[in-house]
Scaffold this motif. Structure first.
Motif, PDB file in Angstrom:
ATOM      1  N   GLY A 163      14.898  12.477   0.196  1.00  0.00           N
ATOM      2  CA  GLY A 163      15.890  11.415   0.322  1.00  0.00           C
ATOM      3  C   GLY A 163      16.515  11.305   1.689  1.00  0.00           C
ATOM      4  O   GLY A 163      16.698  10.214   2.208  1.00  0.00           O
ATOM      5  N   MET A 164      16.829  12.428   2.305  1.00  0.00           N
ATOM      6  CA  MET A 164      17.463  12.439   3.616  1.00  0.00           C
ATOM      7  C   MET A 164      16.548  11.778   4.658  1.00  0.00           C
ATOM      8  O   MET A 164      16.995  10.991   5.482  1.00  0.00           O
ATOM      9  CB  MET A 164      17.760  13.888   4.014  1.00  0.00           C
ATOM     10  CG  MET A 164      18.235  14.090   5.420  1.00  0.00           C
ATOM     11  SD  MET A 164      18.576  15.822   5.761  1.00  0.00           S
ATOM     12  CE  MET A 164      16.941  16.541   5.681  1.00  0.00           C
ATOM     13  N   PHE A 165      15.238  12.065   4.604  1.00  0.00           N
ATOM     14  CA  PHE A 165      14.296  11.478   5.556  1.00  0.00           C
ATOM     15  C   PHE A 165      14.090   9.996   5.276  1.00  0.00           C
ATOM     16  O   PHE A 165      13.962   9.188   6.197  1.00  0.00           O
ATOM     17  CB  PHE A 165      12.957  12.213   5.511  1.00  0.00           C
ATOM     18  CG  PHE A 165      13.051  13.630   6.010  1.00  0.00           C
ATOM     19  CD1 PHE A 165      13.502  13.914   7.285  1.00  0.00           C
ATOM     20  CD2 PHE A 165      12.682  14.684   5.199  1.00  0.00           C
ATOM     21  CE1 PHE A 165      13.593  15.215   7.750  1.00  0.00           C
ATOM     22  CE2 PHE A 165      12.767  15.991   5.644  1.00  0.00           C
ATOM     23  CZ  PHE A 165      13.222  16.264   6.923  1.00  0.00           C
ATOM     24  N   LYS A 166      14.070   9.633   4.001  1.00  0.00           N
ATOM     25  CA  LYS A 166      13.891   8.237   3.613  1.00  0.00           C
ATOM     26  C   LYS A 166      15.064   7.398   4.114  1.00  0.00           C
ATOM     27  O   LYS A 166      14.872   6.320   4.673  1.00  0.00           O
ATOM     28  CB  LYS A 166      13.754   8.130   2.094  1.00  0.00           C
ATOM     29  CG  LYS A 166      13.506   6.742   1.589  1.00  0.00           C
ATOM     30  CD  LYS A 166      13.240   6.802   0.096  1.00  0.00           C
ATOM     31  CE  LYS A 166      13.426   5.474  -0.548  1.00  0.00           C
ATOM     32  NZ  LYS A 166      14.754   4.965  -0.545  1.00  0.00           N
ATOM     33  N   ARG A 167      16.290   7.880   3.914  1.00  0.00           N
ATOM     34  CA  ARG A 167      17.472   7.146   4.381  1.00  0.00           C
ATOM     35  C   ARG A 167      17.474   7.023   5.900  1.00  0.00           C
ATOM     36  O   ARG A 167      17.855   5.984   6.444  1.00  0.00           O
ATOM     37  CB  ARG A 167      18.744   7.810   3.868  1.00  0.00           C
ATOM     38  CG  ARG A 167      18.999   7.513   2.391  1.00  0.00           C
ATOM     39  CD  ARG A 167      20.343   8.025   1.926  1.00  0.00           C
ATOM     40  NE  ARG A 167      20.444   9.482   1.969  1.00  0.00           N
ATOM     41  CZ  ARG A 167      19.932  10.299   1.053  1.00  0.00           C
ATOM     42  NH1 ARG A 167      19.276   9.818   0.023  1.00  0.00           N
ATOM     43  NH2 ARG A 167      20.075  11.600   1.159  1.00  0.00           N
ATOM     44  N   LYS A 168      17.061   8.073   6.592  1.00  0.00           N
ATOM     45  CA  LYS A 168      16.974   8.025   8.055  1.00  0.00           C
ATOM     46  C   LYS A 168      15.957   6.970   8.489  1.00  0.00           C
ATOM     47  O   LYS A 168      16.215   6.182   9.401  1.00  0.00           O
ATOM     48  CB  LYS A 168      16.578   9.415   8.596  1.00  0.00           C
ATOM     49  CG  LYS A 168      16.329   9.453  10.075  1.00  0.00           C
ATOM     50  CD  LYS A 168      17.598   9.394  10.880  1.00  0.00           C
ATOM     51  CE  LYS A 168      17.277   9.650  12.337  1.00  0.00           C
ATOM     52  NZ  LYS A 168      18.326   9.223  13.221  1.00  0.00           N
ATOM     53  N   VAL A 208      13.970   0.689  -0.378  1.00  0.00           N
ATOM     54  CA  VAL A 208      12.517   0.870  -0.366  1.00  0.00           C
ATOM     55  C   VAL A 208      12.157   2.066  -1.233  1.00  0.00           C
ATOM     56  O   VAL A 208      12.790   3.120  -1.134  1.00  0.00           O
ATOM     57  CB  VAL A 208      11.992   1.092   1.071  1.00  0.00           C
ATOM     58  CG1 VAL A 208      10.498   1.385   1.071  1.00  0.00           C
ATOM     59  CG2 VAL A 208      12.294  -0.109   1.952  1.00  0.00           C
ATOM     60  N   GLU A 209      11.166   1.889  -2.092  1.00  0.00           N
ATOM     61  CA  GLU A 209      10.596   2.999  -2.850  1.00  0.00           C
ATOM     62  C   GLU A 209       9.159   3.167  -2.378  1.00  0.00           C
ATOM     63  O   GLU A 209       8.361   2.230  -2.457  1.00  0.00           O
ATOM     64  CB  GLU A 209      10.617   2.709  -4.351  1.00  0.00           C
ATOM     65  CG  GLU A 209      11.998   2.756  -4.954  1.00  0.00           C
ATOM     66  CD  GLU A 209      11.957   2.565  -6.455  1.00  0.00           C
ATOM     67  OE1 GLU A 209      11.197   3.293  -7.125  1.00  0.00           O
ATOM     68  OE2 GLU A 209      12.666   1.668  -6.930  1.00  0.00           O
ATOM     69  N   LEU A 210       8.862   4.345  -1.847  1.00  0.00           N
ATOM     70  CA  LEU A 210       7.531   4.609  -1.314  1.00  0.00           C
ATOM     71  C   LEU A 210       6.585   5.109  -2.393  1.00  0.00           C
ATOM     72  O   LEU A 210       7.016   5.721  -3.371  1.00  0.00           O
ATOM     73  CB  LEU A 210       7.617   5.629  -0.189  1.00  0.00           C
ATOM     74  CG  LEU A 210       8.427   5.195   1.032  1.00  0.00           C
ATOM     75  CD1 LEU A 210       8.554   6.342   2.013  1.00  0.00           C
ATOM     76  CD2 LEU A 210       7.815   3.973   1.692  1.00  0.00           C
ATOM     77  N   ALA A 211       5.302   4.858  -2.179  1.00  0.00           N
ATOM     78  CA  ALA A 211       4.278   5.328  -3.111  1.00  0.00           C
ATOM     79  C   ALA A 211       4.076   6.833  -2.980  1.00  0.00           C
ATOM     80  O   ALA A 211       3.604   7.485  -3.904  1.00  0.00           O
ATOM     81  CB  ALA A 211       2.970   4.587  -2.869  1.00  0.00           C
ATOM     82  N   GLN A 226       0.828  -1.200   0.000  1.00  0.00           N
ATOM     83  CA  GLN A 226       0.000   0.000   0.000  1.00  0.00           C
ATOM     84  C   GLN A 226       0.865   1.253   0.000  1.00  0.00           C
ATOM     85  O   GLN A 226       0.656   2.151  -0.795  1.00  0.00           O
ATOM     86  CB  GLN A 226      -0.932  -0.006   1.216  1.00  0.00           C
ATOM     87  CG  GLN A 226      -1.928  -1.140   1.188  1.00  0.00           C
ATOM     88  CD  GLN A 226      -2.738  -1.238   2.467  1.00  0.00           C
ATOM     89  OE1 GLN A 226      -2.415  -0.643   3.483  1.00  0.00           O
ATOM     90  NE2 GLN A 226      -3.796  -2.021   2.423  1.00  0.00           N
ATOM     91  N   MET A 227       1.848   1.315   0.891  1.00  0.00           N
ATOM     92  CA  MET A 227       2.719   2.494   1.029  1.00  0.00           C
ATOM     93  C   MET A 227       3.983   2.389   0.184  1.00  0.00           C
ATOM     94  O   MET A 227       4.676   3.368  -0.001  1.00  0.00           O
ATOM     95  CB  MET A 227       3.138   2.669   2.495  1.00  0.00           C
ATOM     96  CG  MET A 227       2.005   2.963   3.452  1.00  0.00           C
ATOM     97  SD  MET A 227       1.491   4.672   3.377  1.00  0.00           S
ATOM     98  CE  MET A 227       2.946   5.516   3.934  1.00  0.00           C
ATOM     99  N   GLN A 228       4.291   1.179  -0.301  1.00  0.00           N
ATOM    100  CA  GLN A 228       5.536   0.952  -1.016  1.00  0.00           C
ATOM    101  C   GLN A 228       5.289   0.613  -2.485  1.00  0.00           C
ATOM    102  O   GLN A 228       4.353  -0.102  -2.801  1.00  0.00           O
ATOM    103  CB  GLN A 228       6.290  -0.227  -0.392  1.00  0.00           C
ATOM    104  CG  GLN A 228       6.596  -0.052   1.077  1.00  0.00           C
ATOM    105  CD  GLN A 228       7.175  -1.313   1.655  1.00  0.00           C
ATOM    106  OE1 GLN A 228       8.300  -1.672   1.347  1.00  0.00           O
ATOM    107  NE2 GLN A 228       6.401  -2.003   2.486  1.00  0.00           N
ATOM    108  N   LYS A 229       6.168   1.134  -3.336  1.00  0.00           N
ATOM    109  CA  LYS A 229       6.168   0.753  -4.752  1.00  0.00           C
ATOM    110  C   LYS A 229       7.147  -0.383  -4.985  1.00  0.00           C
ATOM    111  O   LYS A 229       6.961  -1.194  -5.883  1.00  0.00           O
ATOM    112  CB  LYS A 229       6.566   1.936  -5.643  1.00  0.00           C
ATOM    113  CG  LYS A 229       5.519   3.014  -5.755  1.00  0.00           C
ATOM    114  CD  LYS A 229       5.810   3.949  -6.915  1.00  0.00           C
ATOM    115  CE  LYS A 229       7.130   4.670  -6.748  1.00  0.00           C
ATOM    116  NZ  LYS A 229       7.355   5.714  -7.764  1.00  0.00           N
ATOM    117  N   ALA A 230       8.209  -0.423  -4.189  1.00  0.00           N
ATOM    118  CA  ALA A 230       9.229  -1.463  -4.326  1.00  0.00           C
ATOM    119  C   ALA A 230       9.952  -1.646  -3.002  1.00  0.00           C
ATOM    120  O   ALA A 230      10.069  -0.709  -2.215  1.00  0.00           O
ATOM    121  CB  ALA A 230      10.230  -1.091  -5.417  1.00  0.00           C
TER     122      ALA A 230
END
Length: 144
Positions: free
Chosen positions: A120-125, A112-115, A86-90
Motif C-alpha cells: 500500500g505504501m508504494f502504491k500510494r507513492k 487504482v487497483e493493480l493486477a 493489462q496492469m490494472q484491475k480498476a
C-alpha cells in the motif's frame, strides 16, 4: 477496497480552457510524458469522447488500457472508469474544476487497483507521483 488519492493545483486559466485540454485526447502524447499513444474508440457527442485507449510507458510501469468518461453538464468535472487494462484491475478518477478569480483550482482524485500485488505504501507513492506529474504537465500545457 482501494484508497483514493487526491491532489490539487491552481492553473492560471478559465475552466473552459482547461477542460478543452483535458478533452483533447489525441494531443496527450505531445504534453503528457508517459502517454505514448491515444486512440479515441467512441467519440461520444461533440468534442467529449466516451471511450479512449491509452498506451502508457512510465519507465518501470508500462500499460495499455481503455477508460470510459462521463462529462458533467456544467463542464466543471469529468469522471472516468477503467473498462479494460493489462496492469490494472480498476481505475476510478475525476478532475474537478473550481473557478477562482481568473484562475482555476483543479483537483484530481484517483483510485487504482493493480493486477499485481503491491504494498500500500508504494502504491500510494506511485499514485502521488502520477497525479503530481499529470497536474504539472496539464498546468504547463494550459498556461504555455
Amino acid at each position: 477496497m482501494a484508497e483514493q488519492s487526491t491532489q490539487s493545483i491552481v492553473i492560471d486559466a478559465e475552466p473552459e480552457a482547461i477542460m478543452a485540454v483535458i478533452a483533447d485526447f489525441p494531443a496527450y502524447p505531445e504534453w503528457a510524458g508517459a502517454v505514448k499513444d491515444v486512440e479515441v474508440l467512441d467519440p461520444g457527442s461533440g468534442d467529449r469522447a466516451d471511450q479512449v485507449r491509452f498506451v502508457l510507458d512510465a519507465g518501470v510501469v508500462k500499460d495499455e488500457y481503455v477508460l470510459s468518461y462521463t462529462w458533467a453538464a456544467d463542464d466543471l468535472s469529468v469522471r472516468w472508469e477503467l473498462i479494460k487494462g493489462q496492469m490494472q484491475k480498476a481505475q476510478h478518477g475525476v478532475y474537478v474544476l473550481e473557478p477562482k478569480d481568473g484562475s482555476t483550482l483543479v483537483t484530481y482524485s484517483l483510485t487504482v487497483e493493480l493486477a499485481i500485488p503491491m504494498i500500500g505504501m508504494f502504491k500510494r507513492k506511485a499514485e502521488k507521483v502520477i497525479m503530481d506529474t499529470a497536474l504539472k504537465e496539464l498546468k504547463r500545457r494550459v498556461e504555455g
